[in-house]
Design a protein around this motif. Structure first.
Motif, PDB file in Angstrom:
ATOM      1  N   ASP A 167      10.400 -17.825  -5.401  1.00  0.00           N
ATOM      2  CA  ASP A 167       9.319 -17.213  -6.175  1.00  0.00           C
ATOM      3  C   ASP A 167       8.789 -15.963  -5.480  1.00  0.00           C
ATOM      4  O   ASP A 167       8.616 -14.909  -6.107  1.00  0.00           O
ATOM      5  CB  ASP A 167       8.171 -18.212  -6.363  1.00  0.00           C
ATOM      6  CG  ASP A 167       8.412 -19.215  -7.481  1.00  0.00           C
ATOM      7  OD1 ASP A 167       9.286 -18.972  -8.330  1.00  0.00           O
ATOM      8  OD2 ASP A 167       7.720 -20.250  -7.494  1.00  0.00           O
ATOM      9  N   GLN A 232       8.153 -15.814 -15.112  1.00  0.00           N
ATOM     10  CA  GLN A 232       8.544 -14.980 -13.993  1.00  0.00           C
ATOM     11  C   GLN A 232      10.006 -15.199 -13.621  1.00  0.00           C
ATOM     12  O   GLN A 232      10.432 -14.829 -12.536  1.00  0.00           O
ATOM     13  CB  GLN A 232       7.614 -15.175 -12.777  1.00  0.00           C
ATOM     14  CG  GLN A 232       6.944 -16.528 -12.630  1.00  0.00           C
ATOM     15  CD  GLN A 232       7.739 -17.485 -11.769  1.00  0.00           C
ATOM     16  OE1 GLN A 232       8.597 -18.187 -12.277  1.00  0.00           O
ATOM     17  NE2 GLN A 232       7.467 -17.537 -10.475  1.00  0.00           N
ATOM     18  N   THR A 277       2.915 -20.189  -6.042  1.00  0.00           N
ATOM     19  CA  THR A 277       3.812 -19.034  -6.169  1.00  0.00           C
ATOM     20  C   THR A 277       4.380 -18.864  -7.573  1.00  0.00           C
ATOM     21  O   THR A 277       5.048 -17.866  -7.846  1.00  0.00           O
ATOM     22  CB  THR A 277       5.000 -19.171  -5.201  1.00  0.00           C
ATOM     23  OG1 THR A 277       5.742 -20.364  -5.540  1.00  0.00           O
ATOM     24  CG2 THR A 277       4.537 -19.239  -3.754  1.00  0.00           C
ATOM     25  N   GLY A 278       4.150 -19.838  -8.450  1.00  0.00           N
ATOM     26  CA  GLY A 278       4.794 -19.851  -9.751  1.00  0.00           C
ATOM     27  C   GLY A 278       4.047 -19.122 -10.854  1.00  0.00           C
ATOM     28  O   GLY A 278       3.254 -18.210 -10.608  1.00  0.00           O
TER      29      GLY A 278
END
Length: 371
Positions: A167, A232, A277-278
């Motif tokens: 990520d 993402q 982090t996602g």
């Protein structure tokens, strides 16, 4: 025979090529984005025509001032990232495609099931530099790009799970070099040259993102981290974009905070993967940008009008918010058979994510999951 020393020299040479290519396209100016949301006729892109933040526009368009090493060392992480990776809105989107995986396609260990996915990006983007960076070599690339940021490198190397590092890598590489980042299990349905309608001026777009989740149901919070969640697994950006700078700084700060508190391990973190982090931290950074008065006049004054998830629910065409183009859920999530997503043969379907062979299991994507 290929020795380790020769391999290392070749890697350094390739990185030097990346630097020269990037340097030839870098621009140290930025024009402030337009700022209001608007509706348009069905089948046409939503284009903004609102007022700009003139103060920000004047400041950003000035030539970047040179700072000494001592002066730079006194700046915050965000300020130093901004100085090191200036954002040039009017520059072209760099012709890079970035992916990362355990092995490169040249390795016999690269999964045969992944080869059609990886190859589709090269086939649909002739002339692009397409790099699949192996897990082993990511750190060397980052040490080259972020040599001036020891705290960023420390944060990356301290992350205890591959999914966290994967990520973080996508934000880091796009901030420094720009281009397209896409997960190894994505398949091209339409090339990036067709992601925006012809009437959209690409010199006024710095970031292209898609909607991952639009759960229009009362219990949405039981299934997703945000009412609108931006994906993402595929992002296109010009280097230095403020959203990327913000998310890199946020993850760095959270990582080092947990590390120093002794709670950064596979089974002991105070944030889930999604929040750390996602897509949750990514989505939050995007909305912070949309509602930052330094960039948008719409976020200023007594009649302040926040841009919220409700501005993006039910979208069926592209919507431009300042220098960011948001694609509907069909574009990067076709075929999920929920939340209004169309099928892969829909005209708005651009990238298919197969969720195969990834770092993340279904549990990792669920809110509240903690390794």
């Amino acid at each position: 025979m290929i020795t380790f020393r020769r391999s290392l020299i070749a890697a350094v040479f390739l990185l030097a090529c990346f630097y020269l290519l990037r340097s030839s396209h870098s621009v140290a100016h930025i024009k402030s984005p337009s700022t209001t949301l608007s509706n348009s006729a069905p089948g046409r892109v939503n284009v903004q025509v609102g007022s700009t933040n003139k103060k920000h526009q004047t400041t950003q368009q000035q030539q970047q001032v040179h700072l000494s090493a001592e002066e730079l060392s006194k700046k915050s992480l965000r300020e130093r990232l901004r100085y090191q990776f200036p954002y040039g809105l009017q520059s072209k989107f760099p012709a890079y495609i970035w992916q990362t995986w355990k092995y490169t396609p040249a390795s016999g260990s690269f999964g045969e099931n992944l080869r059609p996915f990886e190859a589709s990006w090269t086939e649909w983007h002739p002339g692009f530099i397409h790099e699949v960076v192996s897990d082993e070599n990511v750190i060397y690339l980052l040490k080259y790009l972020y040599a001036a940021f020891p705290e960023v490198l420390e944060a990356y190397e301290s992350l205890p799970l591959p999914v966290l590092r994967a990520d973080f890598f996508r934000y880091l590489i796009l901030l420094a070099r720009g281009g397209i980042y896409t997960d190894i299990d994505t398949y091209v349905l339409k090339p990036s040259t067709e992601w925006l309608p012809e009437q959209v001026d690409r010199s006024k777009v710095g970031l292209i993102i898609g909607i991952e989740a639009d759960p229009d149901r009362p219990d949405w919070a039981e299934w997703y981290s945000r009412r609108i969640q931006f994906c993402q697994w595929t992002i296109q950006s010009k280097p230095g974009h403020p959203i990327l700078r913000d998310v890199v700084a946020t993850i760095t700060e959270d990582t080092l905070r947990m590390k120093h508190a002794g709670i950064l391990s596979k089974r002991k973190m105070d944030k889930s993967i999604v929040e750390f982090t996602g897509p949750a931290v990514w989505t939050d950074a995007i909305f912070r940008y949309f509602n930052n008065p330094a960039y948008f006049d719409v976020a200023k004054g007594p009649n302040r009008r926040n841009i919220t998830a409700m501005d993006f629910t039910g979208m069926t065409v592209q919507r431009k918010v300042g220098d960011v183009v948001v694609l509907p859920i069909t574009s990067f999530s076709p075929g999920v058979q929920q939340m209004g997503a169309g099928e892969p043969d829909d005209p708005m379907a651009f990238v298919k994510h197969e969720f195969e062979g990834t770092w993340k299991s279904a549990n990792d994507r669920a809110i509240g999951h903690q390794e």
